[in-house]
Design a protein around this motif. Structure first.
Motif, PDB file in Angstrom:
ATOM      1  N   TRP A 207       1.265  -1.531  -0.308  1.00 38.77           N
ATOM      2  CA  TRP A 207      -0.380  -0.105  -0.311  1.00 38.77           C
ATOM      3  C   TRP A 207       0.281   1.170   0.053  1.00 38.77           C
ATOM      4  N   HIS A 208       0.045   2.833   0.264  1.00 38.24           N
ATOM      5  CA  HIS A 208       0.894   3.563   0.180  1.00 38.24           C
ATOM      6  C   HIS A 208       0.493   4.804   0.884  1.00 38.24           C
ATOM      7  N   PRO A 209       1.298   4.046   2.168  1.00 39.55           N
ATOM      8  CA  PRO A 209       2.294   4.698   3.584  1.00 39.55           C
ATOM      9  C   PRO A 209       2.213   6.146   3.534  1.00 39.55           C
ATOM     10  N   GLU A 210       2.962   6.709   2.215  1.00 45.48           N
ATOM     11  CA  GLU A 210       3.490   8.409   2.204  1.00 45.48           C
ATOM     12  C   GLU A 210       2.168   9.052   2.250  1.00 45.48           C
ATOM     13  N   VAL A 211       0.917   8.368   1.206  1.00 42.71           N
ATOM     14  CA  VAL A 211      -0.132   9.700   0.985  1.00 42.71           C
ATOM     15  C   VAL A 211      -0.629  10.094   2.202  1.00 42.71           C
ATOM     16  N   VAL A 212      -0.666   9.298   2.790  1.00 37.58           N
ATOM     17  CA  VAL A 212      -1.527  10.161   5.134  1.00 37.58           C
ATOM     18  C   VAL A 212       0.160  10.187   5.949  1.00 37.58           C
TER      19      VAL A 212
END
Length: 231
Positions: A207-212
């Motif tokens: 998933w994309h933890p950088e987005v949050v």
């Protein structure tokens, strides 16, 4: 001094100001902001097959992007597989060298897949053909939302706690994790987190933890990078 965290980049055609469709080295700003917010000093890494830069880094983020060339895991490209050969070669060298040097690594989306293949694993090239649904990439620019399950006692379980919600955007996924351990899965059984418990910090998330700006994951990378610097 903040630990220096390298972030891999794309080369894509970009437009800004008076300039149109120029080949450009870039990365979504969320990666830079997430590393900086967690206490690291982000440094962007253009495609390059020289891995000596790792000697100047305290940690590494393998960022998301297009599909990885299936030839790296002994397969031929399928019709929906889209690759960037120059980036693939450069990042595979970088990932393998980082593992050899015990540089802390966080792989995100494509980065997790790259870590897996570097560790001898393989990928599914198009998940709808395997899973029968499009929930991991529901529409262009729309993240799929899932509740993951994490292996008790794993690094990712300790970082995520009771928060199981993840947001992902990918049409490929891990088939065989190679030498890595699958420590997180989506509700359909697909691997969503891998790690190497025998190394200081090798973690991949689909998933994309950088987005949050997830400080749990980026903070853990920065903490491991500080230890790497002092060792």
């Amino acid at each position: 001094m903040r630990p220096i965290i390298g972030i891999t980049t794309y080369v894509e055609s970009a437009t800004w100001g008076v300039w149109r469709d120029l080949p450009t080295t870039l990365i979504p700003h969320d990666y830079v902001a997430a590393v900086s917010q967690a206490g690291g000093r982000p440094v962007l890494l253009p495609e390059h097959e020289d891995t000596d830069v790792l000697g100047m880094l305290d940690g590494l983020v393998l960022a998301g992007g297009p599909d990885l060339d299936p030839r790296f895991y002994g397969a031929e490209p399928e019709p929906l597989t889209v690759t960037r050969p120059d980036r693939d070669r450069a990042e595979m060298l970088l990932a393998r060298r980082a593992l050899d040097m015990e540089v802390p690594v966080l792989g995100i989306c494509r980065g997790m897949q790259l870590l897996t293949v570097a560790a001898g694993g393989t990928l599914h090239q198009h998940l709808p053909d395997v899973l029968g649904h499009e929930k991991h990439r529901p529409a262009p620019g729309v993240y799929g939302e899932h509740d993951a399950s994490f292996e008790p006692g794993s690094r990712i379980a300790g970082l995520m706690g009771d928060d199981l919600a993840i947001r992902c955007f990918h049409h490929q996924g891990v088939a065989d994790a190679g030498k890595l351990t699958v420590t997180g899965r989506a509700e359909d059984g697909l691997a969503e987190a891998v790690e190497d418990p025998d190394r200081r910090f090798v973690l991949g998330v689909q998933w994309h933890p950088e987005v949050v700006r997830d400080e749990r994951l980026f903070g853990a990378l920065v903490a491991a990078a500080r230890q790497h610097r002092s060792s």
